[in-house]
Design an enzyme around this catalytic site. Structure first.
Site, PDB file in Angstrom:
ATOM      1  N   ARG A 178       0.819  -1.236   0.000  1.00  0.00           N
ATOM      2  CA  ARG A 178       0.000   0.000   0.000  1.00  0.00           C
ATOM      3  C   ARG A 178       0.842   1.271   0.000  1.00  0.00           C
ATOM      4  O   ARG A 178       0.386   2.335   0.397  1.00  0.00           O
ATOM      5  CB  ARG A 178      -0.959   0.034   1.196  1.00  0.00           C
ATOM      6  N   LYS A 199       2.785  11.293 -12.015  1.00  0.00           N
ATOM      7  CA  LYS A 199       1.950  10.307 -12.714  1.00  0.00           C
ATOM      8  C   LYS A 199       2.809   9.080 -12.986  1.00  0.00           C
ATOM      9  O   LYS A 199       3.979   9.206 -13.336  1.00  0.00           O
ATOM     10  CB  LYS A 199       1.490  10.847 -14.066  1.00  0.00           C
ATOM     11  N   GLU A 254       9.809  17.445 -26.080  1.00  0.00           N
ATOM     12  CA  GLU A 254       9.021  17.864 -24.906  1.00  0.00           C
ATOM     13  C   GLU A 254       9.506  19.221 -24.376  1.00  0.00           C
ATOM     14  O   GLU A 254       8.724  19.980 -23.809  1.00  0.00           O
ATOM     15  CB  GLU A 254       9.077  16.804 -23.791  1.00  0.00           C
ATOM     16  N   LYS A 263       7.303  22.617 -15.452  1.00  0.00           N
ATOM     17  CA  LYS A 263       6.367  21.499 -15.249  1.00  0.00           C
ATOM     18  C   LYS A 263       5.980  21.405 -13.771  1.00  0.00           C
ATOM     19  O   LYS A 263       4.821  21.201 -13.442  1.00  0.00           O
ATOM     20  CB  LYS A 263       6.941  20.165 -15.772  1.00  0.00           C
ATOM     21  N   GLU A 320      -4.849  17.214 -12.606  1.00  0.00           N
ATOM     22  CA  GLU A 320      -5.265  17.539 -13.963  1.00  0.00           C
ATOM     23  C   GLU A 320      -6.757  17.830 -14.101  1.00  0.00           C
ATOM     24  O   GLU A 320      -7.477  17.185 -14.863  1.00  0.00           O
ATOM     25  CB  GLU A 320      -4.851  16.398 -14.920  1.00  0.00           C
ATOM     26  N   ARG A 333      -3.138  21.810 -15.676  1.00  0.00           N
ATOM     27  CA  ARG A 333      -2.224  20.727 -16.089  1.00  0.00           C
ATOM     28  C   ARG A 333      -2.534  20.202 -17.494  1.00  0.00           C
ATOM     29  O   ARG A 333      -1.682  19.642 -18.161  1.00  0.00           O
ATOM     30  CB  ARG A 333      -2.253  19.586 -15.056  1.00  0.00           C
ATOM     31  N   ASN A 339      -0.692  18.603 -22.336  1.00  0.00           N
ATOM     32  CA  ASN A 339      -1.042  17.636 -23.381  1.00  0.00           C
ATOM     33  C   ASN A 339      -0.926  18.221 -24.780  1.00  0.00           C
ATOM     34  O   ASN A 339      -1.341  17.584 -25.751  1.00  0.00           O
ATOM     35  CB  ASN A 339      -2.473  17.118 -23.163  1.00  0.00           C
ATOM     36  N   HIS A 393      -0.290  16.082 -27.805  1.00  0.00           N
ATOM     37  CA  HIS A 393      -0.411  14.680 -27.409  1.00  0.00           C
ATOM     38  C   HIS A 393      -1.682  14.004 -27.934  1.00  0.00           C
ATOM     39  O   HIS A 393      -1.730  12.778 -28.006  1.00  0.00           O
ATOM     40  CB  HIS A 393      -0.328  14.556 -25.883  1.00  0.00           C
ATOM     41  N   HIS A 433      -0.519  10.756 -29.600  1.00  0.00           N
ATOM     42  CA  HIS A 433      -0.723   9.390 -29.092  1.00  0.00           C
ATOM     43  C   HIS A 433      -1.204   8.450 -30.193  1.00  0.00           C
ATOM     44  O   HIS A 433      -0.831   7.281 -30.231  1.00  0.00           O
ATOM     45  CB  HIS A 433      -1.720   9.400 -27.928  1.00  0.00           C
ATOM     46  N   HIS A 461       7.806   8.541 -28.876  1.00  0.00           N
ATOM     47  CA  HIS A 461       6.894   9.488 -28.238  1.00  0.00           C
ATOM     48  C   HIS A 461       7.116  10.947 -28.694  1.00  0.00           C
ATOM     49  O   HIS A 461       6.205  11.587 -29.197  1.00  0.00           O
ATOM     50  CB  HIS A 461       7.036   9.373 -26.717  1.00  0.00           C
TER      51      HIS A 461
HETATM   52  N1  LIG Z   1       4.576   9.709 -16.097  1.00  0.00           N
HETATM   53  C1  LIG Z   1       4.608  10.722 -16.934  1.00  0.00           C
HETATM   54  O1  LIG Z   1       4.183  11.835 -16.616  1.00  0.00           O
HETATM   55  C2  LIG Z   1       5.191  10.498 -18.299  1.00  0.00           C
HETATM   56  C3  LIG Z   1       5.394  11.589 -19.156  1.00  0.00           C
HETATM   57  C4  LIG Z   1       5.975  11.360 -20.397  1.00  0.00           C
HETATM   58  C5  LIG Z   1       6.333  10.075 -20.773  1.00  0.00           C
HETATM   59  N2  LIG Z   1       6.106   9.039 -19.921  1.00  0.00           N
HETATM   60  C6  LIG Z   1       6.490   7.663 -20.275  1.00  0.00           C
HETATM   61  O2  LIG Z   1       7.895   7.598 -20.419  1.00  0.00           O
HETATM   62  C7  LIG Z   1       8.205   6.532 -21.309  1.00  0.00           C
HETATM   63  C8  LIG Z   1       9.241   7.009 -22.287  1.00  0.00           C
HETATM   64  O3  LIG Z   1      10.391   7.381 -21.590  1.00  0.00           O
HETATM   65  P1  LIG Z   1      11.830   7.358 -22.289  1.00  0.00           P
HETATM   66  O4  LIG Z   1      11.734   8.093 -23.562  1.00  0.00           O
HETATM   67  O5  LIG Z   1      12.808   7.735 -21.263  1.00  0.00           O
HETATM   68  O6  LIG Z   1      11.954   5.825 -22.727  1.00  0.00           O
HETATM   69  P2  LIG Z   1      12.737   4.596 -22.094  1.00  0.00           P
HETATM   70  O7  LIG Z   1      12.672   4.567 -20.635  1.00  0.00           O
HETATM   71  O8  LIG Z   1      12.268   3.381 -22.840  1.00  0.00           O
HETATM   72  O9  LIG Z   1      14.252   4.903 -22.506  1.00  0.00           O
HETATM   73  C9  LIG Z   1      14.577   4.949 -23.869  1.00  0.00           C
HETATM   74  C10 LIG Z   1      15.749   4.025 -24.176  1.00  0.00           C
HETATM   75  O10 LIG Z   1      16.946   4.680 -23.760  1.00  0.00           O
HETATM   76  C11 LIG Z   1      17.702   3.801 -22.919  1.00  0.00           C
HETATM   77  N3  LIG Z   1      18.422   4.695 -21.993  1.00  0.00           N
HETATM   78  C12 LIG Z   1      17.898   5.407 -20.945  1.00  0.00           C
HETATM   79  N4  LIG Z   1      18.834   6.182 -20.410  1.00  0.00           N
HETATM   80  C13 LIG Z   1      19.982   5.976 -21.130  1.00  0.00           C
HETATM   81  C14 LIG Z   1      21.292   6.525 -21.073  1.00  0.00           C
HETATM   82  N5  LIG Z   1      21.619   7.455 -20.175  1.00  0.00           N
HETATM   83  N6  LIG Z   1      22.197   6.092 -21.973  1.00  0.00           N
HETATM   84  C15 LIG Z   1      21.871   5.175 -22.915  1.00  0.00           C
HETATM   85  N7  LIG Z   1      20.650   4.636 -23.025  1.00  0.00           N
HETATM   86  C16 LIG Z   1      19.719   5.034 -22.140  1.00  0.00           C
HETATM   87  C17 LIG Z   1      16.684   2.891 -22.302  1.00  0.00           C
HETATM   88  O11 LIG Z   1      17.266   1.671 -21.899  1.00  0.00           O
HETATM   89  C18 LIG Z   1      15.716   2.684 -23.472  1.00  0.00           C
HETATM   90  O12 LIG Z   1      16.184   1.695 -24.353  1.00  0.00           O
HETATM   91  C19 LIG Z   1       6.910   6.113 -21.980  1.00  0.00           C
HETATM   92  O13 LIG Z   1       6.488   4.889 -21.436  1.00  0.00           O
HETATM   93  C20 LIG Z   1       5.951   7.213 -21.608  1.00  0.00           C
HETATM   94  O14 LIG Z   1       4.606   6.783 -21.507  1.00  0.00           O
HETATM   95  C21 LIG Z   1       5.552   9.225 -18.696  1.00  0.00           C
END
Ligand SMILES: NC(=O)c1ccc[n+]([C@@H]2O[C@H](COP(=O)([O-])OP(=O)(O)OC[C@H]3O[C@@H](n4cnc5c(N)ncnc54)[C@H](O)[C@@H]3O)[C@@H](O)[C@H]2O)c1
Length: 291
Positions: free
Chosen positions: A55, A77, A119, A161, A171, A175, A179, A182, A186, A196
């Site tokens: 929890r 989030k 972003e 942010k 949101e 907030r 988007n 997005h 999406h 993304h």
């Molecule tokens: N929670 C939120 O508010 C929010 C907002 C935006 C995106 N997201 C989520 O984030 C995710 C995307 O995040 P991302 O773009 O970081 O993708 P990711 O975590 O898949 O990382 C991208 C790739 O880069 C590699 N990597 C990470 N750091 C590295 C480094 N320093 N050197 C070499 N390789 C590295 C990872 O292993 C992966 O293969 C999605 O699932 C998306 O839905 C969440």
């Protein structure tokens, strides 16, 4: 140290179940602490796991991708996907800290780096013309991943942010502007399989065009947005039938009745939210595949 396979495919409930079983095996109790080290996928999974394991236990993030430093790890989030539907199960829960070191970005693959940059462009477009101008005037330093400049761009994005999230954590108002790009993004990400930030970049161009057609954004500001996105090679071709845009936008989890809160811009640095019907949106976007 517990490792998970990289990529979006790890963002599923089965992984949360496996990780919970590992934590039990390791004897992690309610006083445990989870430290995420990775990109957005690791932060989303760890944030969710920490908020539901026994929890709720404490957590902190070391964000290693640009997208995660400026976006995914900020705001509380988290969650996992259900099949193709993104982030359908998750919670709002804040880590105790997020550590963003620009030096970590030196090893990031180029497309992942640019995806994160998208972003930052978004944050400038909706909230801060100065940030947007700084991206326009520092092309070379950005491509070279100059750590000093990155420190500035990341700090400013995080500050903005965090300000928005502090105003509206759940949101219900402000907030929503995060988007921007997005709604269409999406769909492009899911159907065309684009990264993304690349998908969001096309979504921002479409949202800019819609803002222009509604008479909110003047053509020169719209051109500025498109040019910057194009310059960093963020516009990739996709070919998605108009009907697929309408049906997927109609299923958007942020829909209220038959309208969605769509984010437009009035100028670079100023976003507005307008309730719109998915059919009207897609019609106003014009030829969605030709940006
Ligand atoms: N929670 C939120 O508010 C929010 C907002 C935006 C995106 N997201 C989520 O984030 C995710 C995307 O995040 P991302 O773009 O970081 O993708 P990711 O975590 O898949 O990382 C991208 C790739 O880069 C590699 N990597 C990470 N750091 C590295 C480094 N320093 N050197 C070499 N390789 C590295 C990872 O292993 C992966 O293969 C999605 O699932 C998306 O839905 C969440």
């Amino acid at each position: 140290l517990i490792e998970i396979p990289p990529g979006e495919k790890s963002k599923k409930l089965a992984v949360i179940e496996d990780l919970s079983a590992r934590l039990i095996e390791l004897g992690i109790g309610r006083n445990g602490f989870l430290l995420a080290i990775g990109g957005g996928v690791v932060c989303d999974i760890t944030g969710f796991l920490a908020s539901v394991y026994m929890r709720g236990i404490r957590s902190g993030f070391i964000s290693t991708s640009l997208l995660s430093q400026v976006d995914a790890s900020i705001g509380g989030k988290n969650g996992v996907n259900i099949g193709n539907a993104k982030n359908m199960v998750g919670t709002f829960s804040q880590p105790e800290f997020v550590l963003c070191d620009p030096d970590m970005l030196q090893t990031l693959p180029a497309d992942e780096y640019l995806s994160g940059l998208s972003e930052i462009i978004k944050t400038g477009a909706i909230l801060d013309e100065e940030l947007f101008t700084s991206i326009e005037s520092n092309y070379d330093a950005i491509i070279k991943r100059d750590p000093g400049l990155l420190r500035e761009l990341i700090s400013r994005s995080v500050e903005l942010k965090a300000f928005v999230v502090n105003e509206d954590e759940y949101e219900t108002g402000l907030r929503r502007i995060l988007n921007f790009g997005h709604t269409f993004g999406h769909v492009i990400e899911t159907i065309a399989g684009q990264k993304h930030g690349f998908a969001v970049a096309s979504g921002m161009v479409l949202a800019g065009n819609i803002s222009g057609r509604l008479g909110l954004l003047n053509p020169s500001e719209n051109e500025r947005l498109r040019k910057l996105i194009e310059r960093f090679g963020l516009l990739e071709v996709f070919n998605i039938p108009t009907g697929d845009f309408i049906s997927m936008i109609s299923r958007d989890k942020k829909k209220e009745e038959d309208e969605i809160n769509f984010v437009l811009i009035e100028r670079i640095g100023k976003a507005v939210v307008k309730k719109m019907k998915p059919t009207d949106l897609v019609q106003l976007a014009g030829s969605v595949n030709v940006l």
